[in-house]
Design a protein around this motif. Sequence first.
Motif, short mmCIF file in Angstrom:
data_model
loop_
_atom_site.label_atom_id
_atom_site.label_comp_id
_atom_site.label_asym_id
_atom_site.label_seq_id
_atom_site.Cartn_x
_atom_site.Cartn_y
_atom_site.Cartn_z
N VAL A 162 40.42 62.14 20.26
CA VAL A 162 41.18 61.70 21.44
C VAL A 162 42.62 61.36 21.06
CG1 VAL A 162 41.32 60.03 23.31
CG2 VAL A 162 39.09 60.89 22.58
N PHE A 166 45.49 63.69 22.72
CA PHE A 166 46.25 62.92 23.69
C PHE A 166 47.61 62.52 23.10
CE2 PHE A 166 47.34 59.32 26.37
CZ PHE A 166 46.72 59.56 27.59
N ASN A 192 41.59 66.85 25.08
CA ASN A 192 42.34 65.59 25.13
C ASN A 192 43.84 65.82 25.26
OD1 ASN A 192 40.37 63.31 24.94
ND2 ASN A 192 39.67 64.56 23.22
N SER A 193 44.32 66.96 24.79
CA SER A 193 45.71 67.32 25.10
C SER A 193 45.87 67.56 26.59
CB SER A 193 46.13 68.56 24.30
OG SER A 193 46.25 68.27 22.93
N GLN A 195 44.14 66.03 28.87
CA GLN A 195 44.14 64.69 29.47
C GLN A 195 45.49 64.01 29.27
OE1 GLN A 195 40.29 62.57 30.06
NE2 GLN A 195 40.00 63.07 27.89
N GLY A 196 46.11 64.22 28.12
CA GLY A 196 47.44 63.67 27.89
C GLY A 196 48.47 64.28 28.82
N PHE A 199 48.12 62.70 32.16
CA PHE A 199 48.67 61.34 32.09
C PHE A 199 50.20 61.35 32.19
CE2 PHE A 199 50.27 57.76 29.49
CZ PHE A 199 49.71 56.69 30.21
N ASP A 312 47.58 52.23 20.52
CA ASP A 312 47.13 53.41 21.26
C ASP A 312 45.66 53.31 21.66
OD1 ASP A 312 49.66 54.34 20.91
OD2 ASP A 312 49.12 56.10 19.73
N LEU A 316 44.06 53.48 25.40
CA LEU A 316 43.11 54.52 25.81
C LEU A 316 41.82 53.91 26.36
CD1 LEU A 316 43.70 56.91 22.80
CD2 LEU A 316 44.22 57.43 25.19
N LEU A 325 40.38 58.34 31.86
CA LEU A 325 40.18 59.06 30.61
C LEU A 325 38.70 59.36 30.45
CD1 LEU A 325 41.69 59.92 27.87
CD2 LEU A 325 40.60 57.87 26.92
#
Length: 359
Positions: A162, A166, A192-193, A195-196, A199, A312, A316, A325
């Motif tokens: 993650v 992210f 997770n990229s 998800q980043g 965000f 971080d 998260l 997330l």
Amino acid sequence: MKAAVCRAFGKPLVIEDVNLASPGAGEVRVKLAACALCHSDIHYADGSWGGELPAVYGHEAAGVVEDIGAGVTAFLPGDHVVVTLVRSCGHCYYCDRGTPVTCATTFALDEKSPLTAADGAPIVQGLRTGAFAEYVLVEESQAVVIPREIHLDSASLLACGVITGFGAVVNTAGVEPGSSVAVIGVGGVGLNSLQGAVFQGAEPIIAVDVSDAKLRAARKFGATHTVNTSKHDPEAAVRAATDGRGADYVFVTVGAKAAVDQALGLVAPAGAVVLVGMPATGVMTEIDPGTIAGLNQRILGSKMGTARIQTDIPMLIDLYRAGRLKLDELISGRYPLADINKAIASVKRGEALRNVIVF
């Protein structure tokens, strides 16, 4: 204790006579509940990056603090923690610049592994963690306290997959709202990229892979467009989604030369290629520096998402608790330590987002 000791590349063997040292000054001993299986562990086990044997790999872990060494004040026995490979002093040149993942300090655990065989022979603490085992001994900077209500199998994913995916988007690249993003490879890190990118307010967000199953998962993790490169031209598809420009940011989350080469054809003028996945030692690629300079493009390296784990990981967790997330959805399978080779084989076949070893 039981540990998966790699005595021949590619064949971790579970043995019960691995000894773990007591915590020294600034060190923490953790009884593990879970360790997720990362491609980095597999690369080391396969010999892709060399290294000494025997070794215990595994670095994406979570558990409960059992004992602490002298001078440790951030942890108490019974604390639930995420355990990472990021070992940092907090005051060297790189730590002062906000990149603890490149800390230059040498620690006692770097000089002498805490792991030994029954006969006293040293065993390498792989990736500074050695978490394919019932317990780990790590420097206190490698752990972060988490709320007890967070399931430790899900929490283990925060230790690498993650924060790496992210963080590459949020920390390394600093993607601006409205930027276009392409992610090559949508396994555990690539999702997770995505998800980043969500965000950060990116649009569009394009997932690129060869697996229809992973591309279907990518939609659930925030991709607005998907491209199967075994069926469609990725450059044409990315340009079609970005008014002909290419992506402002291209994240390469798989360690393959072909993916790096592909990224250079997807990035827009004034855009950036971000290298997240690490190929085997010796793998090389070629670039046209004139084109990169002429188009004002950048190539960025991203180790562990340039994470600052003490800030971080709590952030998260807040996102996870707020429903912003996805963690639980990343787990494809749970395996006992005795079945670690089955878990590895599943990853190699491309079946898993993240398999987790549970204790």
